[in-house]
Design an enzyme around this catalytic site. Structure first.
Site, PDB file in Angstrom:
ATOM      1  N   LYS A 178      11.848  -4.335   6.922  1.00 50.75           N
ATOM      2  CA  LYS A 178      13.044  -3.938   6.158  1.00 50.75           C
ATOM      3  C   LYS A 178      13.637  -2.662   6.756  1.00 50.75           C
ATOM      4  CE  LYS A 178      11.477  -6.213   1.966  1.00 50.75           C
ATOM      5  NZ  LYS A 178      10.809  -6.181   0.654  1.00 50.75           N
ATOM      6  N   GLN A 225       8.094  -2.043  -3.369  1.00 52.16           N
ATOM      7  CA  GLN A 225       7.458  -3.229  -2.783  1.00 52.16           C
ATOM      8  C   GLN A 225       6.356  -3.735  -3.714  1.00 52.16           C
ATOM      9  OE1 GLN A 225       8.583  -4.784  -0.042  1.00 52.16           O
ATOM     10  NE2 GLN A 225       7.015  -6.354  -0.127  1.00 52.16           N
ATOM     11  N   ASP A 284      16.917  -5.171  -5.306  1.00 50.55           N
ATOM     12  CA  ASP A 284      16.034  -6.345  -5.294  1.00 50.55           C
ATOM     13  C   ASP A 284      16.482  -7.385  -6.324  1.00 50.55           C
ATOM     14  OD1 ASP A 284      13.864  -6.792  -3.591  1.00 50.55           O
ATOM     15  OD2 ASP A 284      12.630  -5.251  -4.547  1.00 50.55           O
TER      16      ASP A 284
HETATM   17  N1  GUN Z   1       7.029  -8.643  -2.451  1.00 46.57           N
HETATM   18  C1  GUN Z   1       7.238  -9.892  -1.953  1.00 46.57           C
HETATM   19  N2  GUN Z   1       8.557 -10.136  -1.837  1.00 46.57           N
HETATM   20  C2  GUN Z   1       9.195  -9.044  -2.293  1.00 46.57           C
HETATM   21  C3  GUN Z   1      10.571  -8.694  -2.415  1.00 46.57           C
HETATM   22  O1  GUN Z   1      11.495  -9.465  -2.104  1.00 46.57           O
HETATM   23  N3  GUN Z   1      10.823  -7.457  -2.922  1.00 46.57           N
HETATM   24  C4  GUN Z   1       9.828  -6.606  -3.292  1.00 46.57           C
HETATM   25  N4  GUN Z   1      10.176  -5.427  -3.803  1.00 46.57           N
HETATM   26  N5  GUN Z   1       8.544  -6.910  -3.184  1.00 46.57           N
HETATM   27  C5  GUN Z   1       8.234  -8.109  -2.690  1.00 46.57           C
END
Ligand code: GUN
Length: 285
Positions: A52, A96, A119
């Protein structure tokens, strides 16, 4: 001939477009910025966060990374989020997942300002999506919808079967497809005759986290298959990524299919960039 849906290429194009939009925001004095919070040492989460942040650099989005030991208290994490909510230079906040067991995910997500919820996990964002109102859409379903729109002239009237009912993918994907006038079925671990249900799908979205669950015989000839699964498995003592769909069996039956890797995965990150640019634009007025 089955079309291989190239999510990497689509994501690269979207990010190129976003990069020029970010430069134009810079010239107006707005510097889109995302804060990423990573707790503990889950290896997969570290890889996701690294990817990311790398994308942020390509798109010229400023990223702030906050890493915490898995012993951090829920209260301390809530205070960090409060700080970031109040920081006008930060437009998006991403925590996350998964978080350590002693931390309540829902409480953490609820603490994020909905205006910075890039998100799309906050209950206000989820509610807005369900009601067809403006709000951030979770990145994986948003990216999957963009890929579907690229291969199908219209989604209206098609039967979409989503396997998996998670808050992050299955449920928001159902809302998005319903808004596009699909007939939507959500199947899950208690669904009876899952192969028969899947075989009715014009659009089959697999988001269960079970490697190669969906077999060739479960897919209607000509269906479009979106494989959201990213499962780490060992093949001949080597780690490999497998989707939720048995690609080798399905690839000659579907009219189009996303590969793993290189399908939905890159779109999730590209849509996070998209949501962050949207957040910055809205907050800048
Ligand atoms: N863990 C797995 N996929 C995601 C996501 O798209 N966003 C976040 N914040 N955590 C995750």
């Amino acid at each position: 001939m089955t079309k291989l849906i190239n999510g990497k290429e689509f994501a690269d194009k979207l990010c190129d477009k976003l990069a020029s939009e970010v430069l134009s925001l810079h010239s107006q004095g707005v510097e889109p910025c995302i804060a990423v919070i990573l707790v503990g040492d889950d290896p997969a989460s570290h890889v996701y966060v690294k990817n990311k942040i790398r994308r942020c650099e390509q798109v010229h989005i400023r990223s702030l990374e906050f890493r915490f030991e898995d012993t951090i208290s829920e209260q301390a994490l809530l205070e960090k989020i409060e700080d970031l909510n109040g920081d006008s230079k930060v437009h998006g906040i991403l925590v996350q997942l998964p978080l350590p067991e002693h931390i309540n995910d829902s409480a953490i997500i609820a603490a994020i300002s909905p205006a910075k919820d890039v998100d799309g996990f906050h209950k206000e964002s989820a509610g807005a999506l369900m009601l067809g109102q403006d709000g951030f859409v979770p990145c994986t379903p948003l990216g999957s919808l963009m890929l579907l729109g690229d291969v199908l002239p219209t989604l209206s009237g098609l039967h979409a079967v989503i396997v998996g009912r998670s808050n992050i993918v299955g449920k928001p994907m159902a809302s998005l497809l319903l808004a596009k006038n699909c007939t939507v079925t959500i199947a899950h671990s208690r669904t009876q005759n899952l192969p028969d249900v899947c075989k009715q799908a014009d659009i089959l979205v697999a988001a269960v986290g079970k490697p190669e669950l969906i077999r060739g015989g479960w897919v209607k000839p000509g269906a479009v298959v979106i494989d959201v699964g990213i499962n780490r498995v060992m093949v001949n003592d080597a780690p490999k990524l497998k989707g939720d769909v048995c690609f080798d069996e399905v690839k000659d039956i579907a009219s189009a299919i996303t590969p793993v890797p290189g399908g939905v995965g890159p779109m999730t990150i590209a849509c996070l960039m998209y949501n962050t640019v949207e957040a910055a634009r809205k907050q800048a007025g």
